[in-house]
Design a protein around this motif. Structure first.
Motif, PDB file in Angstrom:
ATOM      1  N   UNK A  32      31.078  34.675  48.379  1.00  0.00           N
ATOM      2  CA  UNK A  32      31.316  33.152  47.627  1.00  0.00           C
ATOM      3  C   UNK A  32      32.317  32.291  48.455  1.00  0.00           C
ATOM      4  N   UNK A  33      32.505  32.399  49.618  1.00  0.00           N
ATOM      5  CA  UNK A  33      33.077  31.631  50.517  1.00  0.00           C
ATOM      6  C   UNK A  33      34.346  32.150  51.041  1.00  0.00           C
ATOM      7  N   UNK A  34      34.885  33.134  50.428  1.00  0.00           N
ATOM      8  CA  UNK A  34      36.300  33.375  51.126  1.00  0.00           C
ATOM      9  C   UNK A  34      36.462  34.012  52.580  1.00  0.00           C
ATOM     10  N   UNK A  35      37.117  33.152  53.231  1.00  0.00           N
ATOM     11  CA  UNK A  35      37.196  33.485  54.908  1.00  0.00           C
ATOM     12  C   UNK A  35      37.456  34.970  55.348  1.00  0.00           C
ATOM     13  N   UNK A  36      36.796  35.424  56.205  1.00  0.00           N
ATOM     14  CA  UNK A  36      37.153  36.810  56.519  1.00  0.00           C
ATOM     15  C   UNK A  36      38.540  37.051  57.173  1.00  0.00           C
ATOM     16  N   UNK A  37      39.083  35.919  57.622  1.00  0.00           N
ATOM     17  CA  UNK A  37      40.459  36.167  58.355  1.00  0.00           C
ATOM     18  C   UNK A  37      41.496  36.207  57.134  1.00  0.00           C
ATOM     19  N   UNK A  38      41.190  36.105  55.745  1.00  0.00           N
ATOM     20  CA  UNK A  38      42.104  35.817  54.734  1.00  0.00           C
ATOM     21  C   UNK A  38      42.228  37.512  54.542  1.00  0.00           C
ATOM     22  N   UNK A  39      41.120  38.545  54.700  1.00  0.00           N
ATOM     23  CA  UNK A  39      41.217  39.738  54.201  1.00  0.00           C
ATOM     24  C   UNK A  39      41.878  40.469  55.414  1.00  0.00           C
ATOM     25  N   UNK A 155      48.169  28.933  36.290  1.00  0.00           N
ATOM     26  CA  UNK A 155      47.321  28.447  37.368  1.00  0.00           C
ATOM     27  C   UNK A 155      45.829  29.250  37.551  1.00  0.00           C
ATOM     28  N   UNK A 156      45.278  28.828  38.475  1.00  0.00           N
ATOM     29  CA  UNK A 156      43.835  29.298  38.580  1.00  0.00           C
ATOM     30  C   UNK A 156      43.861  30.931  39.176  1.00  0.00           C
ATOM     31  N   UNK A 157      43.129  31.603  38.569  1.00  0.00           N
ATOM     32  CA  UNK A 157      43.248  32.944  38.618  1.00  0.00           C
ATOM     33  C   UNK A 157      41.591  33.507  38.947  1.00  0.00           C
ATOM     34  N   UNK A 158      41.583  34.470  39.726  1.00  0.00           N
ATOM     35  CA  UNK A 158      40.449  35.216  40.161  1.00  0.00           C
ATOM     36  C   UNK A 158      40.286  36.731  39.633  1.00  0.00           C
ATOM     37  N   UNK A 220      46.142  36.022  41.614  1.00  0.00           N
ATOM     38  CA  UNK A 220      46.655  34.423  41.520  1.00  0.00           C
ATOM     39  C   UNK A 220      46.987  34.138  42.957  1.00  0.00           C
ATOM     40  N   UNK A 221      46.492  34.970  44.054  1.00  0.00           N
ATOM     41  CA  UNK A 221      46.744  34.463  45.462  1.00  0.00           C
ATOM     42  C   UNK A 221      45.878  33.391  45.663  1.00  0.00           C
ATOM     43  N   UNK A 222      46.430  32.244  46.197  1.00  0.00           N
ATOM     44  CA  UNK A 222      45.446  31.013  46.315  1.00  0.00           C
ATOM     45  C   UNK A 222      44.404  31.447  47.408  1.00  0.00           C
ATOM     46  N   UNK A 223      44.661  32.120  48.358  1.00  0.00           N
ATOM     47  CA  UNK A 223      43.735  32.179  49.545  1.00  0.00           C
ATOM     48  C   UNK A 223      42.433  33.036  48.942  1.00  0.00           C
ATOM     49  N   UNK A 224      42.744  33.787  47.774  1.00  0.00           N
ATOM     50  CA  UNK A 224      41.417  34.552  47.379  1.00  0.00           C
ATOM     51  C   UNK A 224      40.655  33.941  46.240  1.00  0.00           C
ATOM     52  N   UNK A 225      40.942  32.505  45.967  1.00  0.00           N
ATOM     53  CA  UNK A 225      40.304  31.735  45.329  1.00  0.00           C
ATOM     54  C   UNK A 225      38.955  31.412  45.933  1.00  0.00           C
ATOM     55  N   UNK A 226      37.787  31.750  45.380  1.00  0.00           N
ATOM     56  CA  UNK A 226      36.764  31.397  46.143  1.00  0.00           C
ATOM     57  C   UNK A 226      36.250  29.881  45.808  1.00  0.00           C
ATOM     58  N   UNK A 227      35.605  29.281  47.198  1.00  0.00           N
ATOM     59  CA  UNK A 227      35.322  27.847  46.591  1.00  0.00           C
ATOM     60  C   UNK A 227      34.191  27.499  45.803  1.00  0.00           C
ATOM     61  N   UNK A 228      33.351  28.545  45.638  1.00  0.00           N
ATOM     62  CA  UNK A 228      32.346  28.404  44.638  1.00  0.00           C
ATOM     63  C   UNK A 228      32.156  29.574  43.881  1.00  0.00           C
TER      64      UNK A 228
END
Length: 298
Positions: A32-39, A155-158, A220-228
């Motif tokens: 869904x678009x979360x970058x690999x460098x985040x993980x 806030x936004x959560x995944x 609720x980690x912003x880096x894990x919120x998918x862009x789509x």
């Protein structure tokens, strides 16, 4: 149905569990678009923290305090926590040091074998229903009760429910604070409150789950919120009408059907193998077909 049983049995109270990613959630978030460098960044932070607990007492205490309730992962955390609470020093107590090293090895093994990457701003929570019908579709309430204080998450959560193979099993919702005059929502702590409104329940959108004790990964980690996001899969009910009486033949048939259809592990492994190799990842038709097979096998 009629019953003479009038006792209320509590299976498990609501508890705030620390949460971690796994291979399935990582795969879907990546699709869904979360970058690999985040993980990779989250993984490095976890490894650095585990290395720190064997040389820094403050770091060890912080780690164990946040994890000692998770007896199902590593029961010795309760012992480590008790020893450190009374002032034991790892450098002076060989037994405590060995326990910390074993704890560290256990966590690293989970990281290596199952990609269990801990996320600080995440929790594993039991899902419950907003019986006051205050929440709108797309909203949830999360409140942590800790040391006598209640802290709402906003806030936004995944969120996701394991096992999850379909890209639509990952949902992005809005965590809102409970209204000041709503005693029902304000009293729901250490759990995830879903709305009673909407065309389809959010729990059903997450791997076809329901609110009978299911627990949800929510971050609720912003880096894990998918862009789509992707439309959730359809999970029609699979129950078949049957007579109220159950014979020994029914029991035998249930057992043989279970043995014959117990292929969930093979499906999950095949899904991961295809998704890693195919250009569209979990969105490939073969992966979507395996996700449908998994929903029938659960």
């Amino acid at each position: 149905f009629e019953s003479e049983h009038l006792q209320l049995e509590v299976i498990q109270p609501a508890r705030w569990f620390p949460a971690h990613l796994n291979r399935e959630i990582i795969l879907l978030l990546s699709t869904l678009g979360v970058r690999d460098d985040v993980f990779i960044t989250l993984q490095k932070a976890m490894v650095d923290g585990l290395n720190e607990i064997v040389v820094n007492r403050a770091a060890a205490m912080k780690e164990i305090v946040s994890r000692h309730t998770l007896d199902r992962e590593f029961a010795a955390t309760t012992v480590i926590h008790a020893m450190m609470e009374v002032g034991a020093e790892p450098r002076d107590e060989p037994y405590l040091m060995r326990m910390l090293l074993a704890y560290r090895q256990n966590r690293l093994l989970g990281l290596e074998e199952k990609a269990h990457i801990c996320v600080e701003h995440a929790a594993l929570l039991m899902g419950v229903l907003d019986e006051s019908k205050t929440l709108q579709y797309g909203q949830v309430v999360m409140q942590r009760w800790h040391n006598g204080a209640v802290t709402p998450i906003t806030g936004r959560v995944v969120l996701a429910k394991n096992p999850c193979l379909h890209p639509g099993d990952i949902r992005v919702l809005e965590a809102v604070p409970p209204p000041p005059d709503n005693a029902y929502l304000r009293s729901r702590v250490n759990c995830l409150v879903f709305p009673a409104r909407g065309e389809r329940p959010h729990p059903d959108e997450c791997s076809g789950s329901d609110l009978d004790g299911d627990q949800y990964f929510v971050a609720w980690e912003p880096r894990l919120l998918p862009p789509r996001t992707h439309a959730p899969a359809s999970y029609p009910p699979r129950s078949k009408p049957r007579d109220a009486r159950v014979s020994i033949a029914d029991v035998c048939k249930f057992f043989t059907d279970y043995m014959q259809n117990d292929v969930l592990g093979a499906i999950c492994v095949s899904h991961q193998a295809f998704a890693d190799q195919l250009p569209y990842g979990a969105l490939d038709e073969r992966c979507l077909e395996l996700a449908e097979m998994q929903s029938r096998a659960v």
